[in-house]
Design an enzyme around this catalytic site. Structure first.
Site, PDB file in Angstrom:
ATOM      1  N   GLY A  76       0.809  -1.228   0.000  1.00  0.00           N
ATOM      2  CA  GLY A  76       0.000   0.000   0.000  1.00  0.00           C
ATOM      3  C   GLY A  76       0.835   1.267   0.000  1.00  0.00           C
ATOM      4  N   CYS A 133       0.425   0.663  -9.406  1.00  0.00           N
ATOM      5  CA  CYS A 133       0.363  -0.081  -8.140  1.00  0.00           C
ATOM      6  C   CYS A 133      -1.051  -0.598  -7.897  1.00  0.00           C
ATOM      7  CB  CYS A 133       0.793   0.807  -6.972  1.00  0.00           C
ATOM      8  SG  CYS A 133       0.695  -0.075  -5.405  1.00  0.00           S
ATOM      9  N   GLY A 246       9.838  -9.052 -14.086  1.00  0.00           N
ATOM     10  CA  GLY A 246       8.792 -10.004 -13.725  1.00  0.00           C
ATOM     11  C   GLY A 246       9.392 -11.378 -13.554  1.00  0.00           C
ATOM     12  N   GLY A 268      13.415  -8.063  -9.008  1.00  0.00           N
ATOM     13  CA  GLY A 268      12.577  -7.687  -7.878  1.00  0.00           C
ATOM     14  C   GLY A 268      12.558  -8.741  -6.791  1.00  0.00           C
TER      15      GLY A 268
HETATM   16  C1  FMN Z   1       7.121  -6.371  -1.785  1.00  0.00           C
HETATM   17  C2  FMN Z   1       7.048  -5.631  -3.080  1.00  0.00           C
HETATM   18  C3  FMN Z   1       6.969  -4.231  -3.058  1.00  0.00           C
HETATM   19  C4  FMN Z   1       6.881  -3.529  -4.261  1.00  0.00           C
HETATM   20  N1  FMN Z   1       6.833  -2.164  -4.227  1.00  0.00           N
HETATM   21  C5  FMN Z   1       6.806  -1.448  -5.390  1.00  0.00           C
HETATM   22  C6  FMN Z   1       6.840  -0.031  -5.366  1.00  0.00           C
HETATM   23  O1  FMN Z   1       6.926   0.618  -4.304  1.00  0.00           O
HETATM   24  N2  FMN Z   1       6.780   0.615  -6.577  1.00  0.00           N
HETATM   25  C7  FMN Z   1       6.718  -0.050  -7.773  1.00  0.00           C
HETATM   26  O2  FMN Z   1       6.681   0.593  -8.835  1.00  0.00           O
HETATM   27  N3  FMN Z   1       6.720  -1.416  -7.816  1.00  0.00           N
HETATM   28  C8  FMN Z   1       6.760  -2.111  -6.665  1.00  0.00           C
HETATM   29  N4  FMN Z   1       6.780  -3.490  -6.705  1.00  0.00           N
HETATM   30  C9  FMN Z   1       6.744  -4.177  -8.007  1.00  0.00           C
HETATM   31  C10 FMN Z   1       8.145  -4.563  -8.489  1.00  0.00           C
HETATM   32  O3  FMN Z   1       8.953  -3.417  -8.697  1.00  0.00           O
HETATM   33  C11 FMN Z   1       8.072  -5.363  -9.814  1.00  0.00           C
HETATM   34  O4  FMN Z   1       7.494  -4.554 -10.811  1.00  0.00           O
HETATM   35  C12 FMN Z   1       7.260  -6.648  -9.706  1.00  0.00           C
HETATM   36  O5  FMN Z   1       7.388  -7.238  -8.430  1.00  0.00           O
HETATM   37  C13 FMN Z   1       7.645  -7.685 -10.765  1.00  0.00           C
HETATM   38  O6  FMN Z   1       8.992  -8.061 -10.677  1.00  0.00           O
HETATM   39  P1  FMN Z   1       9.518  -9.351  -9.816  1.00  0.00           P
HETATM   40  O7  FMN Z   1       8.632 -10.502 -10.186  1.00  0.00           O
HETATM   41  O8  FMN Z   1      10.952  -9.516 -10.206  1.00  0.00           O
HETATM   42  O9  FMN Z   1       9.346  -8.966  -8.370  1.00  0.00           O
HETATM   43  C14 FMN Z   1       6.868  -4.220  -5.514  1.00  0.00           C
HETATM   44  C15 FMN Z   1       6.962  -5.620  -5.508  1.00  0.00           C
HETATM   45  C16 FMN Z   1       7.060  -6.324  -4.327  1.00  0.00           C
HETATM   46  C17 FMN Z   1       7.179  -7.820  -4.376  1.00  0.00           C
END
Ligand code: FMN
Length: 308
Positions: A76, A133, A246, A268
């Protein structure tokens, strides 16, 4: 090949020493990971999204749930607010010695622009707009699911800063290419994708959702093929550079995104399992280039060979 491959990439106005970044939100403001790995070796560090005023985020009771090959989160957008970010957090992130990208969100285009004006005076390398988000009631993904609303945010920020502007797209739409084109038309220099996929996990014994916010965003390897496909679609639909993310866990995962058309990648969720995951990705890309005698990483971008 005798010489090391050239890993430098140019994402429009943003020059990076290599194409591997950390994704927003999982690296905090950088301070939580201090000393765990040499993050200055990476191409860029994207910091946690900040807003004009501090936010408490969703109830802390349960903000994450583990799922097969991934996780669902609903933080959030808890953050310290842009002023405290610039004063207390940014200096340590800049001290890593590589490009630092700030991520911003807001409930109106004007709030995004106000954040951008404040950050314009700092040495950040670029500004990422979190219009994707899924875990906040107003703003967030509400912009990213509509081409006109996405464009309104990008135009407002474009007018407020000379920094490179990255629009971060949500996968939770029917036609991601139309959102991408609207952002580029409004002045985005770069697109990044994907944010998390809208999701829900239910505790069947208690018969209620596990997350306190009821729903959240799915990330991790479970989303990778879907994210690669969206990068492929967006890279073909626009002529600006794309940052792909992703479920990237290793070099091979990252190479899928590069071949699909991404000019850079972000790591991420993998960082939660291994703070050196992004370094592993960078080494994996480098050894692939050596093994395949590819001189420049840019030679691979978008070169997937489709079947007839
Ligand atoms: C715990 C968590 C917090 C995240 N917070 C943000 C954020 O503050 N802003 C944002 O643009 N994306 C946020 N993301 C999304 C990641 O930047 C990314 O786009 C997404 O998780 C897909 O990549 P991944 O599968 O490698 O994690 C968050 C993801 C996770 C898991």
């Amino acid at each position: 090949m005798n010489v090391l491959p050239d890993l430098r990439v140019h994402l429009g106005p943003l020059a990076l020493k290599n194409p591997v970044m950390v994704a927003s939100g999982v690296f905090g403001y950088g301070d939580e990971f201090a000393g765990l790995a040499p993050y200055g070796e990476l191409g860029a560090l994207v910091l946690k999204t900040v807003t004009l005023e501090p936010r408490r985020g969703n109830p802390p009771a349960c903000r994450t749930a583990e799922t097969p090959a991934g996780m669902v989160n609903a933080i959030g957008l808890e953050n310290v607010g842009v002023q405290a970010f610039v004063r207390d957090k940014l200096p340590a992130a800049l001290a890593y010695g590589t490009a630092v990208i700030a991520s911003i969100a807001g409930e109106t285009p004007e709030e995004f622009a106000a954040c951008a004006r404040i950050l314009d005076a700092t040495p950040i390398a670029a500004l990422e707009l979190n219009i994707s988000c899924p875990n906040v009631k107003s703003g967030g993904m509400a912009f990213g699911i509509d081409p006109e609303a996405s464009a309104a945010v990008v135009s407002a920020v474009r007018a407020a800063t000379g920094k490179p502007v990255i629009a971060k797209l949500t996968p939770n739409v029917t036609d991601i290419a139309s959102i991408a084109r609207a952002c580029v038309h409004a002045g985005a220099d770069i697109l990044s994708l994907t944010n998390t996929f809208a999701a829900m996990v239910i505790d069947v014994e208690r018969r209620c959702p596990i997350l306190a916010a009821n729903t959240g965003g799915l990330s991790g390897p479970a989303i990778r093929p879907a994210a690669v496909y969206r990068v492929y679609q967006v890279a073909r639909a626009t002529d600006v550079p794309v940052i792909g993310m992703g479920g990237i866990w290793n070099g091979s995962d990252a190479l899928e995104f590069l071949l699909a058309g991404a000019s850079a990648v972000a790591v991420g969720t993998a960082l939660f399992a291994d703070p050196e995951a992004a370094h592993r990705v960078l080494h994996g890309i480098t050894s692939y280039l050596i093994r395949h005698e590819v001189v420049r990483v840019t030679d691979l971008i978008g070169t997937v060979r489709l079947h007839e």
